[in-house]
Design an enzyme around this catalytic site. Structure first.
Site, mmCIF file in Angstrom:
data_model
loop_
_atom_site.group_PDB
_atom_site.id
_atom_site.type_symbol
_atom_site.label_atom_id
_atom_site.label_comp_id
_atom_site.label_asym_id
_atom_site.label_seq_id
_atom_site.Cartn_x
_atom_site.Cartn_y
_atom_site.Cartn_z
ATOM 1 N N THR A 272 0.421 2.148 2.019
ATOM 2 C CA THR A 272 1.727 1.926 1.403
ATOM 3 C C THR A 272 2.080 3.098 0.494
ATOM 4 O OG1 THR A 272 1.393 -0.472 1.446
ATOM 5 C CG2 THR A 272 3.096 0.361 -0.022
ATOM 6 N N LEU B 42 -1.214 0.036 -5.080
ATOM 7 C CA LEU B 42 -0.667 0.008 -3.722
ATOM 8 C C LEU B 42 -1.789 0.138 -2.707
ATOM 9 C CD1 LEU B 42 2.379 2.462 -4.133
ATOM 10 C CD2 LEU B 42 2.399 -0.037 -4.281
ATOM 11 N N ASP B 43 -1.619 -0.510 -1.556
ATOM 12 C CA ASP B 43 -2.548 -0.328 -0.448
ATOM 13 C C ASP B 43 -2.589 1.146 -0.048
ATOM 14 O OD1 ASP B 43 -2.995 -3.033 -0.354
ATOM 15 O OD2 ASP B 43 -1.640 -3.397 1.332
ATOM 16 N N ARG B 44 -3.665 1.541 0.612
ATOM 17 C CA ARG B 44 -3.824 2.930 1.038
ATOM 18 C C ARG B 44 -2.634 3.417 1.859
ATOM 19 N NH1 ARG B 44 -5.541 5.632 5.577
ATOM 20 N NH2 ARG B 44 -6.586 7.645 5.194
#
Length: 300
Positions: free
Chosen positions: A139, A135-137
């Site tokens: 998210t 996951l993105d930071r």
């Protein structure tokens, strides 16, 4: 007590070669080499055998994989983790927003991987960190970690066959007109950026399904929509790019046209992960509710 990761099963047929019996578990050539030379073992009824050994129906086959070590340079840290599911193959976490999945040169500490190392150390789990779904930071939501390289390999095969069902919920700007739609638009890197992506004809095939959950307004009367999203492909920033492409960027996603006046990150949360368990082939589903901060974006 032997801490090595193992597979154990019974031979089904007389005369079957050991290498053919273990092939159904998808052990890669690299995995077999590691077993042979790095401290693993393949046993038949408790005795070590070569892969050319002929089996008898009912023989007990045990495959021991060598112990793994933490990745060199990965700093071990400890914190409380929100564990959604755990067994001998997986660790499923509810990742908070503002936490990197893996460390970087600029930020070598404080990532999910750092803390997983600490958890493995405390639990006596001899494995490095194998991220299955990243996951993105900014998210939040479900992150899947394999406890062994063999499990990671099997999940990679499922991902290639599009057998992992990942679903997200987001709050986006504006009122999405269609109750459900499929966004099928190729995504590639933007020429002027090393980070930003865009829909472009020479990009990689990308497919996102969008379903409207609720339309409403913020406390300041700005229109927003709560949507459910299903990924059929896994491109970098796919949801963010596709929603911006149809004119509904995620709230808080400044990179793709959203506003941070309402929310201090992209309003995106992984709510469901579904797959076939690689060891049992049974359906495994893990869920996570969106955080209250996202629900509060829409003024009821």
């Amino acid at each position: 007590m032997d801490k090595r990761f193992k597979l154990q099963f019974h031979a089904e047929n007389d005369g079957q070669l050991l290498r053919d019996a273990i092939s159904k578990f998808g052990i890669s050539k690299r995995g077999l080499t590691s077993i042979k030379y790095r401290g693993g073992a393949i046993l038949v009824n408790g005795e070590e055998k070569t892969v050319r050994h002929a089996l008898k129906a009912g023989d007990v086959i045990t495959v021991y994989f060598p112990e793994e070590e933490f990745s060199e340079g990965l700093i071990v840290e400890h914190t409380d983790l929100t564990i959604l599911y755990e067994d001998e193959a997986f660790l499923m976490l509810d990742k908070p927003a503002f936490m990197n999945t893996i460390p970087s040169r600029e930020n070598p500490t404080g990532s999910m991987a750092n803390y997983i190392c600490g958890y493995f150390e405390m639990q006596g789990i001899h494995s490095t960190v194998h991220i299955v779904t990243r996951l993105d930071r900014d998210t939040s939501g479900i992150a899947c970690i394999a406890k062994h390289s063999h499990i990671h390999h099997l999940m990679g095969l499922q991902q290639k066959q599009n057998l992992i069902n990942k679903q997200y919920e987001a709050i986006v700007h504006g009122h999405v007109a269609e109750d459900s739609q499929a966004i099928i638009a190729p995504i590639g890197r933007k020429n002027t950026s090393i980070i930003e992506r865009e829909v472009r004809s020479d990009g990689q095939a990308s497919h996102t399904d969008v379903k409207v959950i609720k339309k409403g307004f913020t406390k300041d009367r700005e229109p927003v929509t709560h949507v459910r999203l299903k990924l059929h492909t896994g491109r970098t920033h796919q949801i963010r790019v596709h929603m911006a492409h149809i004119g509904h960027p995620l709230v808080g996603d400044e990179l793709y046209g959203g506003s941070r006046e309402l929310f201090n990150r992209q309003a995106l949360h992984c709510v469901m992960l579904e797959m076939n368990h690689p060891l049992t082939n049974e359906k495994l589903q893990v869920t996570s509710e969106i955080p209250e901060s996202m629900r509060n974006l829409m003024n009821n």
